[in-house]
Write a protein that holds these residues in place. Structure first.
Motif, PDB file in Angstrom:
ATOM      1  N   ILE A 186       0.840  -1.200   0.000  1.00 19.08           N
ATOM      2  CA  ILE A 186       0.000   0.000   0.000  1.00 19.08           C
ATOM      3  C   ILE A 186       0.874   1.249   0.000  1.00 19.08           C
ATOM      4  O   ILE A 186       0.569   2.249  -0.679  1.00 19.08           O
ATOM      5  CB  ILE A 186      -0.954  -0.012   1.210  1.00 19.08           C
ATOM      6  N   GLY A 187       1.973   1.213   0.734  1.00 25.05           N
ATOM      7  CA  GLY A 187       2.904   2.339   0.755  1.00 25.05           C
ATOM      8  C   GLY A 187       3.502   2.615  -0.614  1.00 25.05           C
ATOM      9  O   GLY A 187       3.685   3.781  -1.001  1.00 25.05           O
ATOM     10  N   GLU A 188       3.804   1.556  -1.376  1.00 26.78           N
ATOM     11  CA  GLU A 188       4.349   1.751  -2.723  1.00 26.78           C
ATOM     12  C   GLU A 188       3.334   2.441  -3.631  1.00 26.78           C
ATOM     13  O   GLU A 188       3.681   3.319  -4.419  1.00 26.78           O
ATOM     14  CB  GLU A 188       4.759   0.400  -3.327  1.00 26.78           C
ATOM     15  N   TYR A 189       2.076   2.026  -3.510  1.00 25.55           N
ATOM     16  CA  TYR A 189       1.044   2.669  -4.321  1.00 25.55           C
ATOM     17  C   TYR A 189       0.768   4.097  -3.849  1.00 25.55           C
ATOM     18  O   TYR A 189       0.405   4.967  -4.652  1.00 25.55           O
ATOM     19  CB  TYR A 189      -0.243   1.845  -4.287  1.00 25.55           C
ATOM     20  N   LEU A 190       0.934   4.357  -2.554  1.00 28.27           N
ATOM     21  CA  LEU A 190       0.825   5.736  -2.064  1.00 28.27           C
ATOM     22  C   LEU A 190       1.914   6.612  -2.661  1.00 28.27           C
ATOM     23  O   LEU A 190       1.672   7.779  -3.012  1.00 28.27           O
ATOM     24  CB  LEU A 190       0.907   5.757  -0.534  1.00 28.27           C
ATOM     25  N   LYS A 191       3.123   6.060  -2.798  1.00 28.62           N
ATOM     26  CA  LYS A 191       4.214   6.802  -3.447  1.00 28.62           C
ATOM     27  C   LYS A 191       3.854   7.144  -4.892  1.00 28.62           C
ATOM     28  O   LYS A 191       4.067   8.261  -5.361  1.00 28.62           O
ATOM     29  CB  LYS A 191       5.505   5.961  -3.434  1.00 28.62           C
ATOM     30  N   ILE A 192       3.306   6.145  -5.603  1.00 24.19           N
ATOM     31  CA  ILE A 192       2.932   6.367  -7.008  1.00 24.19           C
ATOM     32  C   ILE A 192       1.870   7.460  -7.106  1.00 24.19           C
ATOM     33  O   ILE A 192       1.953   8.349  -7.971  1.00 24.19           O
ATOM     34  CB  ILE A 192       2.417   5.059  -7.636  1.00 24.19           C
ATOM     35  N   GLU A 193       0.877   7.419  -6.212  1.00 20.27           N
ATOM     36  CA  GLU A 193      -0.206   8.407  -6.257  1.00 20.27           C
ATOM     37  C   GLU A 193       0.327   9.799  -5.964  1.00 20.27           C
ATOM     38  O   GLU A 193      -0.045  10.774  -6.633  1.00 20.27           O
ATOM     39  CB  GLU A 193      -1.281   8.027  -5.238  1.00 20.27           C
ATOM     40  N   LEU A 194       1.206   9.910  -4.985  1.00 25.44           N
ATOM     41  CA  LEU A 194       1.769  11.211  -4.636  1.00 25.44           C
ATOM     42  C   LEU A 194       2.654  11.746  -5.748  1.00 25.44           C
ATOM     43  O   LEU A 194       2.565  12.926  -6.128  1.00 25.44           O
ATOM     44  CB  LEU A 194       2.564  11.080  -3.327  1.00 25.44           C
TER      45      LEU A 194
ATOM     46  N   MET B 155      -2.961  -6.708 -13.271  1.00 27.31           N
ATOM     47  CA  MET B 155      -3.757  -7.939 -13.296  1.00 27.31           C
ATOM     48  C   MET B 155      -2.904  -9.190 -13.054  1.00 27.31           C
ATOM     49  O   MET B 155      -3.412 -10.218 -12.633  1.00 27.31           O
ATOM     50  CB  MET B 155      -4.469  -8.072 -14.649  1.00 27.31           C
ATOM     51  N   MET B 156      -1.611  -9.081 -13.323  1.00 24.06           N
ATOM     52  CA  MET B 156      -0.741 -10.248 -13.195  1.00 24.06           C
ATOM     53  C   MET B 156      -0.482 -10.618 -11.741  1.00 24.06           C
ATOM     54  O   MET B 156      -0.130 -11.764 -11.440  1.00 24.06           O
ATOM     55  CB  MET B 156       0.591 -10.004 -13.913  1.00 24.06           C
ATOM     56  N   HIS B 157      -0.610  -9.654 -10.838  1.00 30.43           N
ATOM     57  CA  HIS B 157      -0.318  -9.910  -9.425  1.00 30.43           C
ATOM     58  C   HIS B 157      -1.623  -9.983  -8.646  1.00 30.43           C
ATOM     59  O   HIS B 157      -2.422  -9.038  -8.651  1.00 30.43           O
ATOM     60  CB  HIS B 157       0.574  -8.808  -8.851  1.00 30.43           C
ATOM     61  N   ARG B 158      -1.849 -11.073  -7.987  1.00 34.59           N
ATOM     62  CA  ARG B 158      -3.104 -11.329  -7.296  1.00 34.59           C
ATOM     63  C   ARG B 158      -3.376 -10.263  -6.231  1.00 34.59           C
ATOM     64  O   ARG B 158      -2.520  -9.967  -5.383  1.00 34.59           O
ATOM     65  CB  ARG B 158      -3.056 -12.723  -6.655  1.00 34.59           C
ATOM     66  N   GLU B 159      -4.542  -9.684  -6.303  1.00 37.20           N
ATOM     67  CA  GLU B 159      -5.064  -8.729  -5.327  1.00 37.20           C
ATOM     68  C   GLU B 159      -4.237  -7.448  -5.216  1.00 37.20           C
ATOM     69  O   GLU B 159      -4.386  -6.691  -4.255  1.00 37.20           O
ATOM     70  CB  GLU B 159      -5.204  -9.381  -3.943  1.00 37.20           C
ATOM     71  N   SER B 160      -3.348  -7.185  -6.177  1.00 40.21           N
ATOM     72  CA  SER B 160      -2.605  -5.934  -6.111  1.00 40.21           C
ATOM     73  C   SER B 160      -3.527  -4.736  -6.331  1.00 40.21           C
ATOM     74  O   SER B 160      -3.262  -3.638  -5.825  1.00 40.21           O
ATOM     75  CB  SER B 160      -1.485  -5.921  -7.148  1.00 40.21           C
ATOM     76  N   ILE B 161      -4.630  -4.947  -7.070  1.00 37.76           N
ATOM     77  CA  ILE B 161      -5.571  -3.859  -7.304  1.00 37.76           C
ATOM     78  C   ILE B 161      -6.266  -3.460  -6.008  1.00 37.76           C
ATOM     79  O   ILE B 161      -6.623  -2.292  -5.813  1.00 37.76           O
ATOM     80  CB  ILE B 161      -6.591  -4.267  -8.396  1.00 37.76           C
ATOM     81  N   ILE B 162      -6.446  -4.417  -5.095  1.00 40.24           N
ATOM     82  CA  ILE B 162      -7.018  -4.074  -3.781  1.00 40.24           C
ATOM     83  C   ILE B 162      -6.099  -3.091  -3.050  1.00 40.24           C
ATOM     84  O   ILE B 162      -6.549  -2.077  -2.491  1.00 40.24           O
ATOM     85  CB  ILE B 162      -7.237  -5.340  -2.933  1.00 40.24           C
ATOM     86  N   ALA B 163      -4.809  -3.386  -3.062  1.00 41.03           N
ATOM     87  CA  ALA B 163      -3.843  -2.472  -2.428  1.00 41.03           C
ATOM     88  C   ALA B 163      -3.848  -1.112  -3.114  1.00 41.03           C
ATOM     89  O   ALA B 163      -3.750  -0.058  -2.456  1.00 41.03           O
ATOM     90  CB  ALA B 163      -2.444  -3.087  -2.471  1.00 41.03           C
ATOM     91  N   LEU B 164      -3.983  -1.116  -4.448  1.00 39.33           N
ATOM     92  CA  LEU B 164      -4.027   0.137  -5.197  1.00 39.33           C
ATOM     93  C   LEU B 164      -5.249   0.961  -4.799  1.00 39.33           C
ATOM     94  O   LEU B 164      -5.142   2.179  -4.538  1.00 39.33           O
ATOM     95  CB  LEU B 164      -4.056  -0.163  -6.700  1.00 39.33           C
TER      96      LEU B 164
END
Length: 496
Positions: free
Chosen positions: A263-271, A341-350
């Protein structure tokens, strides 16, 4: 092939490109709503034209005297209805035609757009009333032509500033200053505002009905036509060739988010996206400016002293950024959706990262609106109610679009990106985002009073905040059921 034939061919190609777009089918509802809105706007203009005609008392020039008002409205509306020619001219840059010819054809198309002539719904009823009152046909006809030429000039002014705003949002300041210029006489006569308005109106009317007004407007249209032609080609070519791109001198690590895992990695991407991406950065700055402006208007003026208006603008200040940014949720991720889509449930974290980011950013409008609390216009309970309502209930509604959105939004293109129109679901949810909570407030005010309504809003919003992991997983499950349909849509709407 002469320019007229080329213009007809480009118009035909543009219409075919809209029909062949994968987004054509899903935008039918949006187009229906737009046509309905245009019809209602036309009726409003007819009514307004009749009112101005009756107020004119048989004297020509009134319509041009109030130009300072309707030109401002027209400029703001064009952010919704008018696009820059750059996004349409991109496929023709390398064709064996003059480099400016295609841009010229699209600029002429802006002059002849149906929206410009929609304003005749106001000008024609006004002209009919003047003719019945005994005004000469030549004078009334001159005024209608001059008013329509002002609308075409306004389209060129808008195009000039919109092109520059697409590059730097700060260009919005001189644009607003230009449209505020007609109101400047009031600044020097604050004790007699009505007198200043009357004198300015008479001066504008006299100047507009003079013999030199129409030639000056035509010269300005011609001059801006060539200026816009130059800027459109310059910035389109610059964007395609990537001349303006600069190497990053410093890459921020945002190590603070490492403790939150994926979740922190996706927060970095969003910021980082909000700091670097042209579209997202512009949207963020414009939203911040609007929040500051409306907060100042509520705090230090009596324009919005009514309870309904205060509640609406309070909700607007909290919801504006989330509603405009999340209405196309997953659009940026459409550029690399296959990897997600290749990584299971990564969209949930996103999705959880997006929820946390856009909920945390609500602290900014909360702080900006604190002066309204100190002035007694708002209460702290009211601010908390709308902040939690936005963070919980409103985000819950808007995030549902992650299941249905399948149009890719380009990461860096601004001038040459394909048109990314809103579909029917987006329009309905966006309208609900701005008016739904206010309707809830109004109903609660009638039934139990504002205090208990705010308490209910706090509880409702907090409930959706606490349970966000549950409804985000539900969104993910429904997305997976539509994954192949959405993947096809994302891949077909990418800019290459």
């Amino acid at each position: 092939m002469n320019k007229f034939q080329l213009y007809r061919l480009l118009r035909k190609n543009t219409n075919l490109s809209y029909k062949r777009s994968p987004a054509f089918e899903q935008n039918k509802w949006a187009k229906g709503l737009i046509y309905f809105g245009a019809a209602m706007f036309g009726l409003y203009l007819i009514m307004y034209g009749c009112i101005i005609g009756a107020a004119a008392e048989g004297e020509a020039g009134t319509m041009l005297g109030v130009a300072a008002i309707y030109l401002v409205i027209d400029f703001l509306l064009r952010f919704i209805v008018q696009t820059t020619p750059g996004m349409m001219v991109k496929p023709y840059i390398l064709q064996p035609i003059s480099r400016y010819t295609a841009i010229e054809c699209f600029l002429v198309g802006e002059h002849l757009s149906g929206y410009n002539f929609l304003w005749l719904c106001m000008f024609v009823p006004y002209a009919i009333i003047l003719l019945v009152a005994g005004e000469s046909f030549a004078l009334v006809f001159y005024e209608v032509i001059a008013a329509e030429m002002l609308m075409i000039l306004n389209s060129q002014i808008y195009l000039f500033f919109r092109t520059l705003i697409n590059r730097k949002v700060l260009w919005l300041i001189p644009a607003l200053a230009l449209y505020a210029l007609p109101y400047s006489p009031m600044l020097f006569n604050l004790n007699h505002v009505a007198t200043a308005i009357e004198k300015a109106f008479n001066a504008y009317s006299d100047a507009a009905m003079s013999w030199y007004f129409l030639p000056v407007v035509l010269l300005l249209i011609a001059g801006l036509f060539f200026v816009n032609r130059y800027f459109q080609f310059k910035y389109v070519y610059e964007e395609i060739s990537k001349k303006s791109e600069r190497a990053l001198k410093h890459v921020s690590q945002f190590a603070f988010f490492n403790r939150f895992g994926l979740i922190g990695e996706y927060l970095k991407i969003e910021l980082k996206s909000n700091l670097r991406n042209k579209t997202m950065r512009s949207r963020c700055i414009m939203s911040l400016v609007l929040v500051v402006v409306f907060s100042l208007l509520v705090t230090y003026t009596d324009i919005y002293d009514g309870e309904l208006l205060q509640n609406f603008w309070c909700m607007y200040c909290f919801a504006i950024y989330s509603a405009t940014a999340l209405i196309k949720v997953m659009g940026q991720e459409g550029n690399y959706i296959e990897l997600l889509m290749m990584h299971r449930e990564s969209i949930i974290a996103l999705l959880r990262a997006k929820f946390l980011f856009y909920s945390a950013i609500l602290i900014i409008p909360f702080v900006i609106m604190l002066p309204a609390v100190f002035e007694g216009k708002y209460t702290l309970l009211m601010l908390f109610a709308y902040m939690l309502m936005t963070a919980g209930f409103l985000h819950f509604i808007i995030f549902q679009l992650a299941v249905y959105n399948k149009q890719t939004i380009p990461l860096q293109l601004k001038m040459t990106a394909k048109g990314n129109f809103e579909n029917g679901r987006q329009l309905v949810i966006e309208m609900f985002a701005f008016f739904g909570p206010v309707l809830i407030t109004g109903l609660g005010y009638l039934l139990v009073g504002l205090t208990w309504t705010y308490v209910f809003m706090c509880v409702l919003g907090l409930t959706f905040v606490v349970t966000h992991t549950i409804w985000i997983r539900n969104i993910y499950t429904r997305m997976m059921k539509r994954r192949y349909e959405n993947l096809e849509g994302f891949m077909n709407t990418r800019d290459f």
